[in-house]
Design a protein around this motif. Structure first.
Motif, PDB file in Angstrom:
ATOM      1  N   GLU A  76       0.826  -1.223   0.000  1.00  0.00           N
ATOM      2  CA  GLU A  76       0.000   0.000   0.000  1.00  0.00           C
ATOM      3  C   GLU A  76       0.855   1.266   0.000  1.00  0.00           C
ATOM      4  O   GLU A  76       0.551   2.249   0.679  1.00  0.00           O
ATOM      5  N   VAL A  77       1.911   1.213  -0.788  1.00  0.00           N
ATOM      6  CA  VAL A  77       2.768   2.392  -0.962  1.00  0.00           C
ATOM      7  C   VAL A  77       2.485   2.964  -2.349  1.00  0.00           C
ATOM      8  O   VAL A  77       2.846   2.374  -3.362  1.00  0.00           O
ATOM      9  N   ALA A  78       1.792   4.083  -2.391  1.00  0.00           N
ATOM     10  CA  ALA A  78       1.422   4.735  -3.657  1.00  0.00           C
ATOM     11  C   ALA A  78       1.660   6.231  -3.515  1.00  0.00           C
ATOM     12  O   ALA A  78       1.637   6.775  -2.402  1.00  0.00           O
ATOM     13  N   PRO A  79       1.887   6.908  -4.647  1.00  0.00           N
ATOM     14  CA  PRO A  79       2.150   8.353  -4.541  1.00  0.00           C
ATOM     15  C   PRO A  79       0.891   9.119  -4.151  1.00  0.00           C
ATOM     16  O   PRO A  79      -0.233   8.710  -4.460  1.00  0.00           O
ATOM     17  N   THR A  80       1.100  10.212  -3.473  1.00  0.00           N
ATOM     18  CA  THR A  80       0.047  11.194  -3.249  1.00  0.00           C
ATOM     19  C   THR A  80       0.400  12.415  -4.074  1.00  0.00           C
ATOM     20  O   THR A  80       1.536  12.562  -4.540  1.00  0.00           O
ATOM     21  N   TYR A  81      -0.555  13.293  -4.288  1.00  0.00           N
ATOM     22  CA  TYR A  81      -0.324  14.466  -5.125  1.00  0.00           C
ATOM     23  C   TYR A  81      -0.595  15.732  -4.333  1.00  0.00           C
ATOM     24  O   TYR A  81      -1.632  15.876  -3.693  1.00  0.00           O
TER      25      TYR A  81
END
Length: 1088
Positions: A507-512
């Motif tokens: 559950e490591v995904a980029p945030t913006y």
């Protein structure tokens, strides 16, 4: 926060607020009283206003009044003319087109920006400048150098952009050469000779002032490269990272004092400082009282549109009267504050200019740049490296060539500024060199080196772990330092897909995050975003009908602003048609990355990882890959595969996310030589004989079969990269050994070269139901073999028969239908002297000629294409037949040879132009003349022409000689050329070649006895020495030089036109009746 200093110009006092650019305090200041001292008042723009169109009313050129009227705007101003920047050249590229202003030349006659006056102004306010002097002759320059007393010395010509004509002189001979070039390059024949500050740290501040004396600092920028490298060629960071608050405030106060003392009453300025790292001593390098190259970077970095604000200030508004577009709550008098780091890295093209040395100096040589945003310097730096699209997925974690260098070669690359120095730093760290050692060699600040060393340490950590051993926290720590999945895969000996799956499983995904000008103090209304790895995402995607447009990345030769034009027009048209438009790009120079060009902007690298991250978040109805050049096309197949695997439902709920327009498979069919050959055979379309070589023996066999000369090039290239014409086995073997790698994975194309053939470019448009319309057919001025991007061309064609045009139209239509093109397609043809037509290549995408054709025919092809991709048909657009205009449009290339000492200026199959211009007239000769003038070619109306033609082109000599004689020119020629002319009864004066003795053509050039030259190269060893020297000398002395027969013919026509009639200037709209086209476009947008 606006600042107003009311003290006398000879004194500096701290600004009223102690706030720093990285702090969040805000205050709003009212205008302060104007200071009264004697100096000329200047405004930031010129107005050219016409009261009416009647004969008695003239055009008034004036400066705007200093005080605003009621409501901010000036009374009595109805029209404003904005001076554009002309063609894209190194040092003056899209940043200036983006800014919409070029005040430099307009203010030259006023003495504004004069180097000596600037030095005196700095003395008056107590600021130091390097010891220097102004020279207008070589003798004066030498005298100044003797007064300064030591080398190296910096030479800066006045009124040039990008450091043109300048440089660093380490000895007397270099100094004299650079001074000569600088005096020739300067509009005022004036150069500044100053003491070198090599090794000092360099900073820039972007400043704005209004007519009420409010001043704001928009952004501070720090160069990673120390003094000695042009700021356009340096890696730069915003905000400045190594200044203390006290040091920053000092530079800030200096900038405010400078903008006032120089007299910039309103508008933007750029101030550059040098700081001695040993003791903190500050010197002012220069101040540009105009929107600068850095203004585009600062605007994109902060979200504060400097050029837009400067335009409003120039018509009377004050900063406190202009609302901030992004927050909608604060005025422009609030200084931007940012809670992220921005890194810009330039892109170079030295490989296009053999003979030039890849060394960076004070003369700018980069052709483009990429920018990235991150929460830390490390993150933004890594993202910027991969945004360059030069084969690196980030900094390090790759088998770079520098790792194989010995210590001496590595230290040289650290010491001498060059495009790859940053990779030499990586190799030095990997080999065990210490931070202090690298600092002492390169003078790069130890803070930056410490940050980079930590990235090497993180890489080492990854190498010591397996992918399965990386925890969620490990991934966050690594990704926050900017490492891409590809880099992690390299370090952990796994695949990019494996890394992505492992990362998402944790559950490591980029945030913006949003660029908001206020460090999140106020809510931002404009979705201008960048990625990071944090826990809160500010993107807030919608469920609207939407489309993602992939831009072209950094400018480069072969892929420039033409593709950005297409992306912007797609966004404009689809937004008007009711779609939410999303732009993704990494180029700070262009309009596509303006925050208001599209509904949503992602300032991100264009890689599979970064694009799929945005696709996952936004889930658009469509993705457009056709408009950004080769960059998005390379992503088309992996994105298509990703979409097929994921089966993503669009956010609007109307279907699956899909690539719009021509399918990736059809694009691949046109790029893949084997598949494409089969299609052409099926359709009965002829192409030059040739084949695909996967080894040296393959290439030699194909060349033997088709016969020399042959054109050789790698497959899948844009801009003719590594393309060459070879005439024998020896040259072919050398090409395969030095220019490209040839193996089964990287095949080389070998085709018969068609001598003296006419080359044709065609842009066509096709819809989803099979309608095809020709957009425009262009005839190249230069013969086939000159890259289309470097060749001049005309629309409509001039010499092509109706029969050949019918074949071209038929083949283009058949091919578009066979490839199921939906959108734009470009085809290139060659017509031999016997009238045979051959297809050279077809590209089912937007081409670099789309903007030219659109302007020439009065139809926005990129807008039409974007609507066609959304499902609108060509009949619904009202565009059903080819438009052949009554006027003639000529496109001419602009080449940067003066920036690359040592390279030849001959044109060939590899593209080297950085921009282009366009001339329009009702006759070809007039249009060509306008294009030459726009390109900076000063065509003489009389004088002496030098002719030297090779044996292959001597048959055209009599025609060219008579053409110049009829115009009144005297002719001088080398011996072989002179004999042919004498046999034809054409008066000519023979002149010695350089190796034959003195006086020779070189002496005559230096003496000003030659006004124009026509040289076709023999290509032998003597020409590569004497001919090269003569061509470079003509370039240095700004003598027009023509290197093709067709170019000489067109030049004769152009000079004849200039002698016989005055140039008529019309607005582009005056050539068209555009009402119908506009109404049809609006109707189609409404219907969709």
């Amino acid at each position: 926060m606006a600042t107003s200093l009311s003290s006398a110009p000879t004194q500096l006092r701290p600004s009223p607020s102690p706030s720093h650019h990285r702090l969040l305090h805000r205050s709003s200041l009212l205008p302060f009283p104007r200071r009264h001292h004697h100096r000329r008042r200047r405004c930031g723009a010129l107005s050219i206003a016409r009261a009416s169109a009647s004969a008695k009313d003239g055009v008034t050129v004036r400066r705007f009044p200093a005080a605003p009227t009621e409501g901010g705007r000036l009374a009595g101003v109805s029209k404003i003319m904005i001076l554009g920047a002309g063609p894209i050249v190194i040092g003056q590229a899209c940043e200036f087109d983006y800014s919409g202003t070029q005040a430099c030349k307009a203010l030259a006659e006023e003495g504004y920006e004069d180097r000596q006056l600037f030095k005196q102004a700095m003395d008056r306010i107590g600021l130091k400048t390097p010891p220097s002097g102004i020279g207008t002759t070589l003798e004066e320059c030498i005298s100044i150098a003797e007064d300064i007393g030591e080398f190296p010395l910096i030479v800066r010509p006045a009124f040039t952009l990008g450091g043109t004509g300048g440089g660093i002189a380490y000895n007397r001979a270099e100094f004299e050469d650079i001074c000569r070039a600088g005096l020739a390059a300067s509009h005022t024949q004036q150069v500044l000779v100053e003491k070198s500050l090599l090794g000092w740290k360099e900073y820039e501040l972007e400043v704005m002032r209004d007519m009420a004396d409010n001043v704001v600092i928009i952004c501070s920028i720090e160069n990673i490269d120390p003094m000695g490298v042009h700021t356009g060629d340096s890696i730069t960071v915003a905000p400045a990272q190594t200044l203390t608050d006290k040091e920053y405030q000092r530079l800030r106060d200096y900038s405010v004092a400078i903008i006032r003392e120089i007299g910039v009453e309103c508008g933007g300025s750029n101030v550059q400082f040098a700081v001695n790292p040993a003791d903190g001593e500050v010197m002012v390098i220069e101040m540009n009282p105009r929107v600068s190259r850095s203004s585009a970077l600062a605007s994109k970095a902060t979200g504060f549109p400097i050029a837009k604000m400067a335009a409003k200030l120039s018509v009377g508004y004050t900063l406190d009267q202009i609302p901030n577009d992004i927050t909608k709550k604060t005025p422009a008098s609030f200084e931007p504050s940012i809670d992220y780091v921005v890194t810009k890295i330039p892109r170079f093209a030295f490989e296009k200019f053999p003979g030039s040395e890849p060394v960076l100096t004070t003369q700018m040589k980069s052709v483009g740049e990429a920018m990235a945003l991150g929460r830390t310097f490390q993150e933004s730096f890594q993202k910027a490296v991969r945004s360059l699209e030069t084969g690196f997925a980030g900094w390090g974690c790759a088998p770079i060539k520098e790792l194989d260098w010995d210590w001496e070669k590595l230290k040289y690359s650290l010491r001498v500024p060059n495009p790859d120095r940053i990779h030499a730093i990586y190799a030095a760290f990997k080999k065990g060199m210490r931070i202090q050692d690298i600092h002492e060699i390169s003078f790069i600040d130890k803070w930056f080196l410490t940050e980079l060393k930590e990235l090497v340490d993180v890489e080492q950590f990854l190498i010591s772990r397996g992918l399965d051993q990386l925890s969620k926290d490990d991934f966050y720590q690594v990704k926050r330092r900017g490492f891409s999945d590809t880099q992690i895969a390299f370090a952990t000996s796994s695949s990019e897909t494996d890394v992505r799956l492992r990362r998402l499983a944790l559950e490591v995904a980029p945030t913006y995050k949003r660029v908001d000008t206020c460090a999140a103090e106020f809510e931002a209304n404009t979705p201008y975003m960048y990625s990071s790895y944090e826990y809160e995402c500010e993107s807030v995607p919608t469920n609207k009908k939407k489309v993602l447009i992939l831009g072209g990345g950094p400018n480069r030769i072969g892929q420039g602003i033409e593709f950005d034009y297409c992306c912007c027009h797609a966004s404009f048209a689809l937004r008007e048609a009711g779609y939410e438009t999303i732009m993704m790009n990494s180029n700070p120079e262009t309009v596509s990355t303006d925050y208001d060009t599209s509904d949503r902007l992602y300032f991100e690298p264009l890689t599979v990882e970064d694009v799929t991250n945005v696709i996952d978040l936004e889930r658009p109805d469509g993705i457009i890959v056709q408009f950004g050049g080769q960059t998005p096309l390379k992503l088309a197949l992996p994105i298509q595969q990703y979409l097929e695997d994921k089966k993503l439902v669009s956010a609007s709920g109307t279907g699956l996310v899909k690539i719009w327009g021509t399918s990736p498979d059809s694009i691949d069919a046109a790029e893949d030589r084997k598949r494409f050959n089969a299609i052409l055979e099926e359709l009965g379309i002829e192409q030059p004989k040739g084949g695909i070589a996967r080894s040296e023996s393959d290439a030699l066999s194909i060349a033997s079969e088709v016969g020399y000369p042959v054109v050789v090039r790698p497959s899948y290239v844009l801009g003719g990269r590594a393309m060459e014409i070879v005439y024998n086995d020896e040259k072919l073997i050398k090409y395969l050994a030095t220019a490209v790698q040839v193996d089964p994975e990287r095949p080389v194309l070998v085709d018969k070269y068609l001598i003296d053939a006419i080359e044709i470019d065609v842009d066509a448009l096709a819809d989803s139901v099979g309608n095809v319309v020709i957009g425009g057919i262009m005839e190249h001025i230069e013969q086939a073999g000159i890259h289309s991007g470097d060749s001049a061309c005309s629309l409509p064609t001039r010499t092509v028969s109706a029969k050949c045009l019918d074949i071209i139209r038929s083949w283009t239509t058949k091919l578009a239908k066979r490839l199921n093109v939906c959108g734009l397609m470009n085809c290139q043809y060659a017509i031999t002297t016997s009238g045979e037509v051959f297809l050279l290549e077809a590209n089912p995408r937007a081409s670099r000629t789309v903007p030219f054709v659109s302007k020439a025919i009065g139809h926005p092809l990129a807008k039409y294409a974007s609507l066609v991709m959304s499902g609108v048909t060509l009949p619904e657009l009202g565009y059903t037949q080819e438009v052949v205009p009554k006027h003639v449009s000529v496109k001419e290339a602009v080449l940067p040879f003066e920036k690359f000492q040592g390279c030849d200026i001959l044109l060939g199959p590899e593209m080297r132009s950085t921009g282009e211009v366009m001339g329009i007239d009702y006759e070809f000769s007039g249009a060509f003349a306008k294009a030459q003038i726009a390109a900076g070619q000063k065509l003489p109306l009389n004088g002496t022409v030098f002719l030297s033609l090779n044996d292959l082109t001597k048959r055209h000599l009599a025609e060219i000689g008579r053409g110049f004689r009829e115009l009144g020119f005297n002719i001088i020629a080398t011996s072989g050329t002179a004999k042919v002319l004498q046999l034809e009864g054409i008066p000519v004066e023979p002149v010695l070649k350089i190796h034959e003795g003195r006086p020779n053509a070189r002496d005559m050039l230096k003496n000003g006895q030659i006004q124009v030259m026509v040289i076709t190269s023999s290509g032998d060893a003597l020409d590569s020495k004497d001919g090269l020297q003569l061509r470079r000398l003509a370039l240095a002395y700004k003598v027009p030089i023509i290197t093709t027969v067709d170019g000489a013919r067109a030049t004769i026509d152009a000079i004849k036109s200039l002698k016989n009639k005055s140039i008529e200037t019309l607005a582009l709209q005056d050539y068209f009746q555009t009402t119908d086209a506009t109404q049809n476009l609006q109707a189609a947008q409404s219907a969709s």
